[in-house]
Design a protein around this motif. Structure first.
Motif, short mmCIF file in Angstrom:
data_model
loop_
_atom_site.label_atom_id
_atom_site.label_comp_id
_atom_site.label_asym_id
_atom_site.label_seq_id
_atom_site.Cartn_x
_atom_site.Cartn_y
_atom_site.Cartn_z
N UNK A 125 0.85 -1.29 -0.01
CA UNK A 125 0.07 0.02 -0.17
C UNK A 125 0.84 1.35 0.06
N UNK A 126 1.84 1.20 0.61
CA UNK A 126 2.72 2.54 0.66
C UNK A 126 3.69 2.43 -0.34
N UNK A 127 4.03 1.34 -1.29
CA UNK A 127 5.04 1.33 -2.20
C UNK A 127 6.34 0.97 -1.81
N UNK A 128 6.52 0.56 -0.71
CA UNK A 128 7.76 0.43 0.00
C UNK A 128 8.18 -1.12 -0.22
N UNK A 129 7.18 -1.91 -0.67
CA UNK A 129 7.51 -3.35 -0.89
C UNK A 129 7.12 -3.68 -2.22
N UNK A 130 8.05 -4.22 -2.96
CA UNK A 130 7.61 -4.75 -4.38
C UNK A 130 8.06 -6.36 -4.44
N UNK A 131 7.35 -7.12 -5.34
CA UNK A 131 7.65 -8.33 -5.70
C UNK A 131 7.34 -8.62 -7.19
N UNK A 132 8.26 -9.52 -7.78
CA UNK A 132 8.26 -9.53 -8.92
C UNK A 132 8.48 -11.27 -9.43
N UNK A 133 7.87 -11.52 -10.44
CA UNK A 133 8.08 -12.96 -11.05
C UNK A 133 9.36 -13.01 -11.69
N UNK A 134 10.27 -14.09 -11.52
CA UNK A 134 11.46 -14.19 -12.04
C UNK A 134 11.53 -13.67 -13.34
N UNK A 135 10.57 -14.19 -14.12
CA UNK A 135 10.50 -13.86 -15.42
C UNK A 135 10.49 -12.22 -16.11
N UNK A 136 10.12 -11.56 -15.11
CA UNK A 136 10.17 -10.09 -15.55
C UNK A 136 11.54 -9.35 -14.55
N UNK A 137 11.72 -9.96 -13.57
CA UNK A 137 12.67 -9.22 -12.63
C UNK A 137 13.70 -8.47 -13.50
N UNK A 138 14.11 -7.22 -13.13
CA UNK A 138 15.07 -6.65 -13.75
C UNK A 138 14.54 -5.84 -15.10
N UNK A 139 13.52 -6.14 -15.52
CA UNK A 139 12.86 -5.75 -16.80
C UNK A 139 11.59 -4.68 -16.62
N UNK A 140 10.88 -5.23 -15.50
CA UNK A 140 9.78 -4.42 -15.42
C UNK A 140 9.90 -3.88 -13.95
N UNK A 141 8.99 -3.02 -13.72
CA UNK A 141 9.02 -2.17 -12.58
C UNK A 141 7.61 -1.64 -12.29
N UNK A 142 7.09 -1.99 -11.07
CA UNK A 142 5.72 -1.65 -10.48
C UNK A 142 5.92 -0.50 -9.48
N UNK A 143 5.21 0.53 -9.73
CA UNK A 143 4.99 1.62 -8.79
C UNK A 143 3.66 2.05 -8.67
N UNK A 144 3.23 2.92 -7.77
CA UNK A 144 2.12 3.54 -7.48
C UNK A 144 2.20 4.96 -7.19
N UNK A 145 1.10 5.69 -7.42
CA UNK A 145 1.11 7.09 -6.99
C UNK A 145 -0.62 7.17 -6.25
N UNK A 146 -0.55 7.24 -5.14
CA UNK A 146 -1.78 7.17 -4.24
C UNK A 146 -2.52 8.53 -4.33
N UNK A 147 -1.98 9.47 -4.78
CA UNK A 147 -2.57 10.94 -4.83
C UNK A 147 -3.53 10.51 -6.03
N UNK A 148 -2.86 9.82 -7.13
CA UNK A 148 -3.90 9.84 -8.45
C UNK A 148 -4.55 8.37 -8.27
N UNK A 149 -4.53 7.81 -7.31
CA UNK A 149 -5.44 6.55 -7.24
C UNK A 149 -4.72 5.54 -8.39
N UNK A 150 -3.47 5.41 -8.74
CA UNK A 150 -2.98 4.74 -10.13
C UNK A 150 -1.80 4.02 -9.60
N UNK A 151 -1.82 2.68 -10.24
CA UNK A 151 -0.56 1.96 -10.10
C UNK A 151 -0.20 1.77 -11.49
N UNK A 152 1.21 1.46 -11.78
CA UNK A 152 1.88 1.60 -13.10
C UNK A 152 2.72 0.23 -13.39
#
Length: 121
Positions: A53-80
């Protein structure tokens, strides 16, 4: 209750990049863990990445690790989901999901409708 709407999918060449967005409705977005999953034709839906919820912890599948990045903007109610160095095997429908209780393990309670990502070789 939360509604999720994905956008940003499309057709890209191998090695290219795309950024997916997931806009959430509802006042509790900042309390939800969020995730991305994908489903390729003929395959089961699979985990891609999740974020707390805070963006402090992220987890990735091995197949995308190092290539994909998840992030969020709680002020915009959006995850990327920033997707770089895309491969043809990344071709799938990508779904956004929300879990009101936990980022790990992540148990999707709400789903978006999905957005198609196609990577050509």
């Amino acid at each position: 209750q939360v509604q999720l709407v994905e956008s940003g999918g499309g057709l890209v060449q191998a090695g290219g990049s795309l950024r997916l967005s997931c806009a959430a409705s509802g006042r509790s977005f900042s309390n939800y863990a969020m995730g991305w999953f994908r489903q390729a034709p003929g395959k089961e839906r699979e985990f891609v990445a999740t974020i707390s919820w805070s963006g402090g912890n992220t987890y990735y599948a091995d197949s995308v690790k190092g290539r994909f990045t998840i992030s969020r903007d709680n002020a915009k109610n959006t995850v990327y989901l920033q997707m770089n160095s895309l491969k043809p095997e990344d071709t799938a429908v990508y779904y956004c999901a929300a879990d009101p209780y936990s980022d790990y393990p992540f148990d999707p309670h709400y789903w978006g409708q999905g957005t198609q990502v196609t990577v050509s070789s």
